[in-house]
Design a protein around this motif. Structure first.
Motif, PDB file in Angstrom:
ATOM      1  N   ASP A 124      27.093 -18.449  20.819  1.00 23.33           N
ATOM      2  CA  ASP A 124      27.778 -19.573  20.249  1.00 23.33           C
ATOM      3  C   ASP A 124      26.548 -20.869  20.000  1.00 23.33           C
ATOM      4  O   ASP A 124      26.797 -21.184  18.991  1.00 23.33           O
ATOM      5  CB  ASP A 124      28.568 -20.193  21.545  1.00 23.33           C
ATOM      6  CG  ASP A 124      27.859 -20.410  22.741  1.00 23.33           C
ATOM      7  OD1 ASP A 124      26.621 -19.816  22.849  1.00 23.33           O
ATOM      8  OD2 ASP A 124      28.114 -21.269  23.278  1.00 23.33           O
ATOM      9  N   ARG A 125      25.543 -20.669  20.519  1.00 23.07           N
ATOM     10  CA  ARG A 125      24.323 -21.343  20.126  1.00 23.07           C
ATOM     11  C   ARG A 125      23.772 -21.035  18.960  1.00 23.07           C
ATOM     12  O   ARG A 125      23.509 -21.878  18.012  1.00 23.07           O
ATOM     13  CB  ARG A 125      23.070 -21.194  21.354  1.00 23.07           C
ATOM     14  CG  ARG A 125      22.064 -22.381  21.332  1.00 23.07           C
ATOM     15  CD  ARG A 125      22.517 -23.420  22.419  1.00 23.07           C
ATOM     16  NE  ARG A 125      21.780 -24.595  22.278  1.00 23.07           N
ATOM     17  CZ  ARG A 125      20.615 -24.743  22.923  1.00 23.07           C
ATOM     18  NH1 ARG A 125      20.066 -23.678  23.670  1.00 23.07           N
ATOM     19  NH2 ARG A 125      19.895 -26.000  22.749  1.00 23.07           N
ATOM     20  N   ALA A 126      23.664 -19.642  18.547  1.00 25.77           N
ATOM     21  CA  ALA A 126      23.187 -19.376  17.449  1.00 25.77           C
ATOM     22  C   ALA A 126      23.971 -19.466  16.105  1.00 25.77           C
ATOM     23  O   ALA A 126      23.682 -19.940  15.109  1.00 25.77           O
ATOM     24  CB  ALA A 126      22.990 -17.810  17.247  1.00 25.77           C
ATOM     25  N   GLU A 137      24.065 -25.800  11.659  1.00 30.55           N
ATOM     26  CA  GLU A 137      23.204 -26.925  11.463  1.00 30.55           C
ATOM     27  C   GLU A 137      22.086 -26.848  10.460  1.00 30.55           C
ATOM     28  O   GLU A 137      21.753 -27.645   9.752  1.00 30.55           O
ATOM     29  CB  GLU A 137      22.571 -27.304  13.001  1.00 30.55           C
ATOM     30  CG  GLU A 137      23.360 -27.911  13.906  1.00 30.55           C
ATOM     31  CD  GLU A 137      24.544 -29.064  13.526  1.00 30.55           C
ATOM     32  OE1 GLU A 137      23.801 -30.023  12.778  1.00 30.55           O
ATOM     33  OE2 GLU A 137      25.246 -29.317  13.898  1.00 30.55           O
ATOM     34  N   THR A 138      21.646 -25.554  10.209  1.00 26.41           N
ATOM     35  CA  THR A 138      20.573 -25.161   9.357  1.00 26.41           C
ATOM     36  C   THR A 138      21.137 -25.276   8.016  1.00 26.41           C
ATOM     37  O   THR A 138      20.510 -25.926   7.378  1.00 26.41           O
ATOM     38  CB  THR A 138      20.073 -23.713   9.629  1.00 26.41           C
ATOM     39  OG1 THR A 138      19.414 -23.648  10.904  1.00 26.41           O
ATOM     40  CG2 THR A 138      19.105 -23.520   8.554  1.00 26.41           C
ATOM     41  N   MET A 139      22.268 -24.813   7.658  1.00 25.97           N
ATOM     42  CA  MET A 139      22.865 -24.860   6.563  1.00 25.97           C
ATOM     43  C   MET A 139      23.166 -26.256   5.986  1.00 25.97           C
ATOM     44  O   MET A 139      23.049 -26.863   5.074  1.00 25.97           O
ATOM     45  CB  MET A 139      24.188 -24.091   6.327  1.00 25.97           C
ATOM     46  CG  MET A 139      23.990 -22.437   6.548  1.00 25.97           C
ATOM     47  SD  MET A 139      22.680 -22.130   5.448  1.00 25.97           S
ATOM     48  CE  MET A 139      23.422 -22.450   3.743  1.00 25.97           C
ATOM     49  N   ARG A 177      15.665 -24.996  15.169  1.00 26.44           N
ATOM     50  CA  ARG A 177      15.598 -24.567  16.519  1.00 26.44           C
ATOM     51  C   ARG A 177      14.935 -25.213  17.628  1.00 26.44           C
ATOM     52  O   ARG A 177      14.970 -25.456  18.763  1.00 26.44           O
ATOM     53  CB  ARG A 177      15.102 -22.814  16.415  1.00 26.44           C
ATOM     54  CG  ARG A 177      15.067 -22.181  17.793  1.00 26.44           C
ATOM     55  CD  ARG A 177      14.648 -20.869  17.606  1.00 26.44           C
ATOM     56  NE  ARG A 177      14.416 -20.341  19.081  1.00 26.44           N
ATOM     57  CZ  ARG A 177      13.041 -20.557  19.578  1.00 26.44           C
ATOM     58  NH1 ARG A 177      12.263 -21.360  18.954  1.00 26.44           N
ATOM     59  NH2 ARG A 177      12.790 -20.092  20.603  1.00 26.44           N
ATOM     60  N   ILE A 178      13.450 -25.519  17.140  1.00 26.95           N
ATOM     61  CA  ILE A 178      12.653 -26.509  17.902  1.00 26.95           C
ATOM     62  C   ILE A 178      13.335 -27.649  18.392  1.00 26.95           C
ATOM     63  O   ILE A 178      13.384 -28.162  19.459  1.00 26.95           O
ATOM     64  CB  ILE A 178      11.237 -26.728  17.017  1.00 26.95           C
ATOM     65  CG1 ILE A 178      10.642 -25.512  16.824  1.00 26.95           C
ATOM     66  CG2 ILE A 178      10.682 -28.066  18.024  1.00 26.95           C
ATOM     67  CD1 ILE A 178       9.295 -25.811  15.967  1.00 26.95           C
ATOM     68  N   ASP A 179      13.924 -28.376  17.174  1.00 24.57           N
ATOM     69  CA  ASP A 179      14.767 -29.517  17.556  1.00 24.57           C
ATOM     70  C   ASP A 179      15.838 -29.396  18.528  1.00 24.57           C
ATOM     71  O   ASP A 179      16.052 -30.179  19.628  1.00 24.57           O
ATOM     72  CB  ASP A 179      15.141 -30.090  16.209  1.00 24.57           C
ATOM     73  CG  ASP A 179      15.242 -31.571  16.121  1.00 24.57           C
ATOM     74  OD1 ASP A 179      14.282 -32.133  16.822  1.00 24.57           O
ATOM     75  OD2 ASP A 179      16.130 -32.136  15.629  1.00 24.57           O
ATOM     76  N   ALA A 180      16.428 -28.517  18.512  1.00 23.62           N
ATOM     77  CA  ALA A 180      17.691 -28.178  19.498  1.00 23.62           C
ATOM     78  C   ALA A 180      17.117 -28.027  20.911  1.00 23.62           C
ATOM     79  O   ALA A 180      17.873 -28.476  21.822  1.00 23.62           O
ATOM     80  CB  ALA A 180      18.498 -27.028  18.813  1.00 23.62           C
ATOM     81  N   ARG A 227      14.392 -29.003  22.112  1.00 19.57           N
ATOM     82  CA  ARG A 227      13.832 -30.138  22.376  1.00 19.57           C
ATOM     83  C   ARG A 227      14.975 -31.255  22.942  1.00 19.57           C
ATOM     84  O   ARG A 227      14.693 -32.122  24.032  1.00 19.57           O
ATOM     85  CB  ARG A 227      12.704 -30.885  21.720  1.00 19.57           C
ATOM     86  CG  ARG A 227      11.644 -29.954  21.365  1.00 19.57           C
ATOM     87  CD  ARG A 227      10.598 -30.687  20.404  1.00 19.57           C
ATOM     88  NE  ARG A 227       9.586 -29.855  20.136  1.00 19.57           N
ATOM     89  CZ  ARG A 227       8.382 -30.254  19.221  1.00 19.57           C
ATOM     90  NH1 ARG A 227       8.377 -31.170  18.662  1.00 19.57           N
ATOM     91  NH2 ARG A 227       7.523 -29.443  19.046  1.00 19.57           N
ATOM     92  N   ARG A 228      15.861 -31.263  22.114  1.00 20.63           N
ATOM     93  CA  ARG A 228      17.015 -32.493  22.559  1.00 20.63           C
ATOM     94  C   ARG A 228      17.877 -31.853  23.836  1.00 20.63           C
ATOM     95  O   ARG A 228      18.412 -32.677  24.440  1.00 20.63           O
ATOM     96  CB  ARG A 228      18.118 -32.104  21.131  1.00 20.63           C
ATOM     97  CG  ARG A 228      17.718 -33.136  20.422  1.00 20.63           C
ATOM     98  CD  ARG A 228      18.884 -32.671  19.168  1.00 20.63           C
ATOM     99  NE  ARG A 228      18.157 -33.323  18.054  1.00 20.63           N
ATOM    100  CZ  ARG A 228      18.275 -34.411  17.400  1.00 20.63           C
ATOM    101  NH1 ARG A 228      18.570 -35.601  18.205  1.00 20.63           N
ATOM    102  NH2 ARG A 228      17.727 -34.640  16.339  1.00 20.63           N
ATOM    103  N   ALA A 229      17.647 -30.487  24.069  1.00 22.59           N
ATOM    104  CA  ALA A 229      18.359 -30.103  25.342  1.00 22.59           C
ATOM    105  C   ALA A 229      17.755 -30.646  26.396  1.00 22.59           C
ATOM    106  O   ALA A 229      18.127 -30.941  27.559  1.00 22.59           O
ATOM    107  CB  ALA A 229      18.224 -28.742  25.363  1.00 22.59           C
ATOM    108  N   GLY A 230      16.294 -30.891  26.563  1.00 20.49           N
ATOM    109  CA  GLY A 230      15.700 -31.737  27.608  1.00 20.49           C
ATOM    110  C   GLY A 230      15.777 -33.094  27.493  1.00 20.49           C
ATOM    111  O   GLY A 230      15.862 -33.763  28.587  1.00 20.49           O
ATOM    112  N   ARG A 231      15.919 -33.842  26.320  1.00 25.89           N
ATOM    113  CA  ARG A 231      16.048 -35.232  26.437  1.00 25.89           C
ATOM    114  C   ARG A 231      16.213 -35.759  24.833  1.00 25.89           C
ATOM    115  O   ARG A 231      15.965 -35.002  23.901  1.00 25.89           O
ATOM    116  CB  ARG A 231      14.555 -35.720  26.704  1.00 25.89           C
ATOM    117  CG  ARG A 231      13.472 -35.330  25.937  1.00 25.89           C
ATOM    118  CD  ARG A 231      12.038 -35.833  26.594  1.00 25.89           C
ATOM    119  NE  ARG A 231      11.661 -36.873  25.839  1.00 25.89           N
ATOM    120  CZ  ARG A 231      10.532 -37.753  26.148  1.00 25.89           C
ATOM    121  NH1 ARG A 231       9.536 -36.942  26.622  1.00 25.89           N
ATOM    122  NH2 ARG A 231      10.310 -39.057  25.728  1.00 25.89           N
TER     123      ARG A 231
END
Ligand SMILES: [Zn+2]
Lengths: 229, 218
Positions: free
Chosen positions: A76-78, A84-86, A115-118, A120-124
């Motif tokens: 589901d994350r993928a 989001e990428t599109m 992916r990096i952004d997602a 990182r957002r998961a943490g804060r």
């Protein structure tokens, strides 16, 4: 249908999975970005062309979903990140410059940053500004003689020409957070061997990008790395 | 950083950077180096091209049935405008802040030990145990001998330091893994200013931990 009809499914599906590079020759594989990808992104940039977006989405989103799952994300994350990428492709289309990168390379950098952004957002929470540390690399050679299509083709051909054991460590680096340790464990080869394979492979790829012969030794002085060789 | 760097990140580090697999703090240090190093930018670009090729080879997964519909419905969402980049500023006289750090809060230098000041950076997305610092070391100051249990990567922004492996000047990168031991000394002349990222919370015995632990109890 629209004017940007999808390519045949056989062409779209590409090569299957992780073994795709092994034993392939340049003739076996179509260029990853058909010229159409660049045209589609440019159509979005110049005309906000929804039909172009539909064509690009149909062709690219399914591969992005596979990519994100391959990097270790749940289905589901993928799916979300492919979406989001599109959307980022749609919004950032005007930053695409075919004189600097192919559409395939440009879309890869967007997917990577999403992916990096997602993660990182998961943490804060993060500011929405583009993180300059994630900016795509600048043009390699800012002179007019630099032909993006040729340079990228040379790199892709060099990738296919790599000895299988070098291609393997390169490929794994995209899918593992600790490539050395993980590769060492999963392949059962010494850390020093992994490092030297990576060094050789990257030296060749970079040399081909710059249209030089591959160096026998690393092209340049590496920083020292303490400890085990 | 007008000088062409002599010491570069390892190929592995450049590859991990391009693949998006480096810890956030380490990626920042690599980004600072890339600003002054065309050779490494070429390495990163080569790896990005490989990324594009690998992505294109992925099998086409089956998307949710309404995936395209949902995407189309969102095309007209107002995109949040990226904030204009903050103005360039200097970290010290004649030492511009790397562009990679411009969006970060960079507080004032704080005294850490004789001849040593630091700025602790708050890196968005940094994992527990990751730390990033700016360090300013007075000319001639010797840092305590230290080893590393996590990976440490340093980019020199100004001045230079030397140890048994050589001299590191502006733009140069030094990487140490857990097995290394070194005892860097800031060279004479101007203060040595560097950007450092370290990793490894509990087992960390790195340069900064050694320096900071007794002082501020990190
Ligand atoms: Zn470099």
């Amino acid at each position: 249908m629209n004017e940007y009809a999808s390519p045949p499914a056989a062409c779209r599906a590409g090569l299957a999975g992780a073994e795709a590079l092994d034993g392939m020759t340049p003739d076996d594989i179509a260029p990853p970005a058909s010229p159409d990808d660049a045209s589609l992104v440019l159509a979005i940039a110049t005309r906000r062309d929804r039909a172009a977006f539909v064509a690009l989405f149909s062709r690219t989103a399914p591969r992005l979903r596979s990519w994100f799952m391959r990097t270790g994300l749940a289905a589901d994350r993928a799916e979300d990140l492919a979406q989001e990428t599109m959307l980022a492709v749609w919004r950032k289309a005007d930053t695409f410059d075919p004189n600097r990168a192919s559409a395939a390379t440009w879309i890869f950098t967007i997917a990577r940053n999403q992916r990096i952004d997602a993660l990182r957002r998961a943490g804060r929470p993060l500011p929405d500004a583009d993180d300059p540390s994630l900016a795509p690399a600048e043009p390699v050679a800012p002179d007019a003689a630099y032909d993006v299509a040729q340079a990228e083709q040379r790199v892709r051909a060099a990738l296919l020409d790599l000895p299988a054991e070098q291609a393997e460590v390169v490929r794994l680096a995209y899918f593992e957070d600790r490539p050395h340790g993980e590769i060492e464990r999963s392949l059962g080869i010494p850390l020093g061997t992994v490092k030297s394979r990576l060094r050789l492979a990257m030296g060749r790829l970079r040399a081909r990008l710059l249209d030089r012969d591959a160096p026998d030794r690393p092209m340049q002085d590496q920083s020292r790395v303490g400890g085990r060789p | 950083m007008n000088r062409t760097p002599k010491h570069h990140p390892t190929e592995s580090t450049l590859l991990r950077f391009a693949a998006g697999r480096l810890p956030a703090s380490h990626a920042l240090v690599v980004a600072a180096h890339l600003e002054g190093c065309p050779a490494c930018r070429a390495g990163v670009r080569a790896a990005e091209i490989v990324g594009g090729a690998l992505l294109a080879e992925m099998p086409a997964a089956v998307m949710a049935e309404d995936a395209l519909t949902r995407a189309l419905a969102r095309l007209d969402e107002p995109a949040s405008k990226p904030a204009p980049p903050p103005p360039a500023r200097d970290l010290a006289p004649g030492v511009p802040l790397p562009a990679a750090l411009r969006d970060l809060a960079v507080p004032r230098w704080r005294w850490m030990a004789p001849g040593i000041h630091r700025i602790a950076l708050d890196i968005p997305g940094a994992a527990p145990g990751e730390r990033a610092y700016l360090l300013r070391v007075a000319p001639g100051t010797e840092l305590p001998e230290h080893g590393h249990e996590g990976e440490e990567i340093t980019c020199i922004l100004s001045g230079s330091f030397s140890d048994t492996t050589g001299t590191y000047g502006p733009g140069d990168v030094a990487e140490m893994d857990e097995e290394g031991d070194h005892r860097p000394v800031a060279d004479a002349g101007v203060p040595c200013i560097c950007l450092i990222a370290t990793q490894g919370r509990l087992r960390m015995r790195g340069l900064l931990a050694r320096l900071i632990q007794p002082l501020v109890g990190v």
